[in-house]
Design an enzyme around this catalytic site. Structure first.
Site, PDB file in Angstrom:
ATOM      1  N   SER A  15       0.828  -1.216   0.000  1.00  0.00           N
ATOM      2  CA  SER A  15       0.000   0.000   0.000  1.00  0.00           C
ATOM      3  C   SER A  15       0.857   1.259   0.000  1.00  0.00           C
ATOM      4  O   SER A  15       0.333   2.362  -0.142  1.00  0.00           O
ATOM      5  CB  SER A  15      -0.903  -0.002   1.240  1.00  0.00           C
ATOM      6  OG  SER A  15      -0.096  -0.012   2.412  1.00  0.00           O
ATOM      7  N   SER A 131      15.179  -7.171   4.097  1.00  0.00           N
ATOM      8  CA  SER A 131      15.868  -6.913   5.349  1.00  0.00           C
ATOM      9  C   SER A 131      16.186  -5.423   5.404  1.00  0.00           C
ATOM     10  O   SER A 131      15.362  -4.585   5.014  1.00  0.00           O
ATOM     11  CB  SER A 131      17.133  -7.790   5.403  1.00  0.00           C
ATOM     12  OG  SER A 131      17.904  -7.518   6.532  1.00  0.00           O
ATOM     13  N   TYR A 145      14.093  -3.158  15.947  1.00  0.00           N
ATOM     14  CA  TYR A 145      14.037  -3.166  14.471  1.00  0.00           C
ATOM     15  C   TYR A 145      15.238  -3.957  13.959  1.00  0.00           C
ATOM     16  O   TYR A 145      15.091  -4.863  13.135  1.00  0.00           O
ATOM     17  CB  TYR A 145      14.058  -1.727  13.944  1.00  0.00           C
ATOM     18  CG  TYR A 145      14.017  -1.644  12.429  1.00  0.00           C
ATOM     19  CD1 TYR A 145      12.823  -1.832  11.740  1.00  0.00           C
ATOM     20  CD2 TYR A 145      15.179  -1.386  11.691  1.00  0.00           C
ATOM     21  CE1 TYR A 145      12.786  -1.765  10.356  1.00  0.00           C
ATOM     22  CE2 TYR A 145      15.149  -1.321  10.318  1.00  0.00           C
ATOM     23  CZ  TYR A 145      13.947  -1.507   9.648  1.00  0.00           C
ATOM     24  OH  TYR A 145      13.914  -1.446   8.268  1.00  0.00           O
ATOM     25  N   LYS A 149      15.442  -7.668  11.932  1.00  0.00           N
ATOM     26  CA  LYS A 149      16.082  -7.858  10.616  1.00  0.00           C
ATOM     27  C   LYS A 149      17.268  -8.835  10.724  1.00  0.00           C
ATOM     28  O   LYS A 149      17.516  -9.589   9.790  1.00  0.00           O
ATOM     29  CB  LYS A 149      16.530  -6.505  10.042  1.00  0.00           C
ATOM     30  CG  LYS A 149      15.362  -5.533   9.775  1.00  0.00           C
ATOM     31  CD  LYS A 149      14.385  -6.041   8.725  1.00  0.00           C
ATOM     32  CE  LYS A 149      13.353  -4.991   8.331  1.00  0.00           C
ATOM     33  NZ  LYS A 149      12.382  -5.461   7.341  1.00  0.00           N
TER      34      LYS A 149
HETATM   35  N1  LIG Z   1      12.363   3.032   4.012  1.00  0.00           N
HETATM   36  C1  LIG Z   1      13.578   2.621   4.408  1.00  0.00           C
HETATM   37  O1  LIG Z   1      14.507   3.433   4.634  1.00  0.00           O
HETATM   38  C2  LIG Z   1      13.863   1.146   4.557  1.00  0.00           C
HETATM   39  C3  LIG Z   1      15.204   0.732   4.652  1.00  0.00           C
HETATM   40  C4  LIG Z   1      15.483  -0.614   4.812  1.00  0.00           C
HETATM   41  C5  LIG Z   1      14.450  -1.541   4.861  1.00  0.00           C
HETATM   42  N2  LIG Z   1      13.161  -1.116   4.767  1.00  0.00           N
HETATM   43  C6  LIG Z   1      12.120  -2.148   4.863  1.00  0.00           C
HETATM   44  O2  LIG Z   1      11.267  -2.073   3.735  1.00  0.00           O
HETATM   45  C7  LIG Z   1       9.970  -2.555   4.074  1.00  0.00           C
HETATM   46  C8  LIG Z   1       8.927  -1.578   3.582  1.00  0.00           C
HETATM   47  O3  LIG Z   1       9.135  -0.340   4.229  1.00  0.00           O
HETATM   48  P1  LIG Z   1       8.713   1.067   3.588  1.00  0.00           P
HETATM   49  O4  LIG Z   1       9.855   1.972   3.765  1.00  0.00           O
HETATM   50  O5  LIG Z   1       8.131   0.891   2.239  1.00  0.00           O
HETATM   51  O6  LIG Z   1       7.603   1.520   4.666  1.00  0.00           O
HETATM   52  P2  LIG Z   1       6.095   2.019   4.506  1.00  0.00           P
HETATM   53  O7  LIG Z   1       5.986   2.977   3.386  1.00  0.00           O
HETATM   54  O8  LIG Z   1       5.685   2.461   5.877  1.00  0.00           O
HETATM   55  O9  LIG Z   1       5.301   0.687   4.103  1.00  0.00           O
HETATM   56  C9  LIG Z   1       5.149  -0.365   4.991  1.00  0.00           C
HETATM   57  C10 LIG Z   1       4.178  -1.386   4.421  1.00  0.00           C
HETATM   58  O10 LIG Z   1       4.091  -2.484   5.349  1.00  0.00           O
HETATM   59  C11 LIG Z   1       2.740  -2.759   5.605  1.00  0.00           C
HETATM   60  N3  LIG Z   1       2.541  -3.284   6.960  1.00  0.00           N
HETATM   61  C12 LIG Z   1       2.962  -2.776   8.134  1.00  0.00           C
HETATM   62  N4  LIG Z   1       2.566  -3.571   9.139  1.00  0.00           N
HETATM   63  C13 LIG Z   1       1.896  -4.611   8.600  1.00  0.00           C
HETATM   64  C14 LIG Z   1       1.225  -5.769   9.118  1.00  0.00           C
HETATM   65  N5  LIG Z   1       1.158  -6.059  10.427  1.00  0.00           N
HETATM   66  N6  LIG Z   1       0.635  -6.638   8.234  1.00  0.00           N
HETATM   67  C15 LIG Z   1       0.676  -6.372   6.925  1.00  0.00           C
HETATM   68  N7  LIG Z   1       1.266  -5.298   6.373  1.00  0.00           N
HETATM   69  C16 LIG Z   1       1.861  -4.422   7.209  1.00  0.00           C
HETATM   70  C17 LIG Z   1       1.995  -1.465   5.372  1.00  0.00           C
HETATM   71  O11 LIG Z   1       0.682  -1.791   4.927  1.00  0.00           O
HETATM   72  P3  LIG Z   1      -0.689  -1.352   5.652  1.00  0.00           P
HETATM   73  O12 LIG Z   1      -0.354  -0.313   6.690  1.00  0.00           O
HETATM   74  O13 LIG Z   1      -1.512  -0.823   4.517  1.00  0.00           O
HETATM   75  O14 LIG Z   1      -1.217  -2.618   6.204  1.00  0.00           O
HETATM   76  C18 LIG Z   1       2.783  -0.833   4.235  1.00  0.00           C
HETATM   77  O15 LIG Z   1       2.287  -1.237   2.976  1.00  0.00           O
HETATM   78  C19 LIG Z   1       9.979  -2.778   5.593  1.00  0.00           C
HETATM   79  O16 LIG Z   1      10.183  -4.148   5.867  1.00  0.00           O
HETATM   80  C20 LIG Z   1      11.182  -1.965   6.058  1.00  0.00           C
HETATM   81  O17 LIG Z   1      11.751  -2.462   7.247  1.00  0.00           O
HETATM   82  C21 LIG Z   1      12.837   0.192   4.618  1.00  0.00           C
END
Ligand SMILES: NC(=O)c1ccc[n+]([C@@H]2O[C@H](COP(=O)([O-])OP(=O)(O)OC[C@H]3O[C@@H](n4cnc5c(N)ncnc54)[C@H](OP(=O)(O)O)[C@@H]3O)[C@@H](O)[C@H]2O)c1
Length: 275
Positions: A15, A131, A145, A149
């Site tokens: 989303s 991760s 967090y 990971k």
């Molecule tokens: N952004 C960064 O800097 C970064 C860096 C390294 C890794 N990551 C990893 O990338 C992934 C995505 O992060 P993002 O940056 O895209 O964050 P984001 O924009 O906040 O998106 C997070 C997504 O996870 C979903 N979500 C959260 N809790 C959930 C649950 N209990 N069940 C199902 N869906 C859930 C949310 O969907 P709904 O709220 O619609 O359910 C949303 O679609 C994460 O695993 C994060 O740790 C991000």
């Protein structure tokens, strides 16, 4: 009839942010994409959105069964759903810590357990587990967090070896900072309130964490890596993606003395030892 290179792909957490960028790119490349959200909106998307809460077994099972019922196969799963929790270890309650691990780590475990039987039956499949840089180094004030990971890293290394004889592959992606709503969606430990012994250090570090995220790469860069992996005949254990300096920091960790590496990370987040 599906074109030969068209794959059925399930992306958790589609989303927003990285998951959404992956869903959009893979759909544009003519794959059949199912995204998930806890609250799929009525807004039409080019790909199908399913309801899934990765912390609930029944919700995960229902979404996977829906994909299989509609498409008859499931070629790729991107385990991406997750959120960030910030706060000192002392200020984080056990319940907050458990919730972080239940989503970021056990969420992926639940999805893997639901998709492995059908993948084993079809004799193929690719699991891409998202991760983080925080899965390669312990980040201050993001201990749970990082723990979630690190757990994902060990789990995926084990998983790869167990499923390889069945024709199934698994890999890890370690993004550095990516410019997504993860910053606004971050939860803070409720006890990180004024009065906490960590308050000043925590606030200073959090400002750096948030600034770095918003200066991060666009989520489309991660999506391009995911697309490359979907088309890859044999994936490696892990891939890093993001700014060069962040990728270099993980690459340098095994080669620097551990206390020197730790000092560099601490000074980056404005922390120093009491002299
Ligand atoms: N952004 C960064 O800097 C970064 C860096 C390294 C890794 N990551 C990893 O990338 C992934 C995505 O992060 P993002 O940056 O895209 O964050 P984001 O924009 O906040 O998106 C997070 C997504 O996870 C979903 N979500 C959260 N809790 C959930 C649950 N209990 N069940 C199902 N869906 C859930 C949310 O969907 P709904 O709220 O619609 O359910 C949303 O679609 C994460 O695993 C994060 O740790 C991000």
């Amino acid at each position: 009839m599906r074109p030969p290179n068209c794959k059925v792909i399930l992306i958790t957490g589609a989303s927003s942010g990285i998951g959404k960028a992956c869903a959009e790119l893979l759909t544009a490349e003519d794959h059949i994409v199912y995204g998930t959200s806890r609250r799929p909106s009525a807004m039409p998307t080019e790909y199908r959105m399913l309801e899934m809460d990765v912390t609930r077994d029944d919700s995960v099972q229902r979404a996977v069964e829906r994909v299989l019922a509609e498409s008859g196969t499931l070629d790729v799963v991107v385990n991406n759903a997750g959120y960030a929790l910030a706060g000192s270890i002392e200020d984080t309650t056990l319940e907050e810590a458990q919730q972080q691990l239940d989503t970021n780590f056990m969420g992926t475990v639940r999805v893997c357990k639901a998709v492995l039987p059908p993948m084993r039956a079809q004799g193929s499949g690719l699991l891409i587990n998202v991760s983080s840089l925080g899965g390669a180094l312990g980040l201050p004030f993001q201990a749970f967090y990082s723990a979630s990971k690190f757990a994902l890293e060990g789990f995926t290394e084990s998983l790869r070896q167990e499923v390889a004889p069945f024709g199934i592959q698994a890999t890890l992606i370690q993004p550095g900072d990516v410019r997504t709503p993860i910053t606004d969606n971050r939860l803070q430990a409720r006890q990180s309130a004024p009065g906490s012994a960590y308050r000043a250090c925590f606030e200073a570090a959090l400002r750096i964490i948030e600034k770095e995220e918003q200066a991060g790469v666009a989520p489309e860069q991660v999506a391009r890596l995911v697309l490359a992996l979907v088309n890859h005949p044999s994936v490696a254990v892990r891939y890093t993606v993001g700014h060069f300096s962040q990728r270099a920091s993980t690459a340098s960790k095994p080669f620097l003395p551990s206390r020197m590496f730790e000092k560099l990370v601490m000074s980056f987040y404005g922390l120093s030892r009491r002299s």
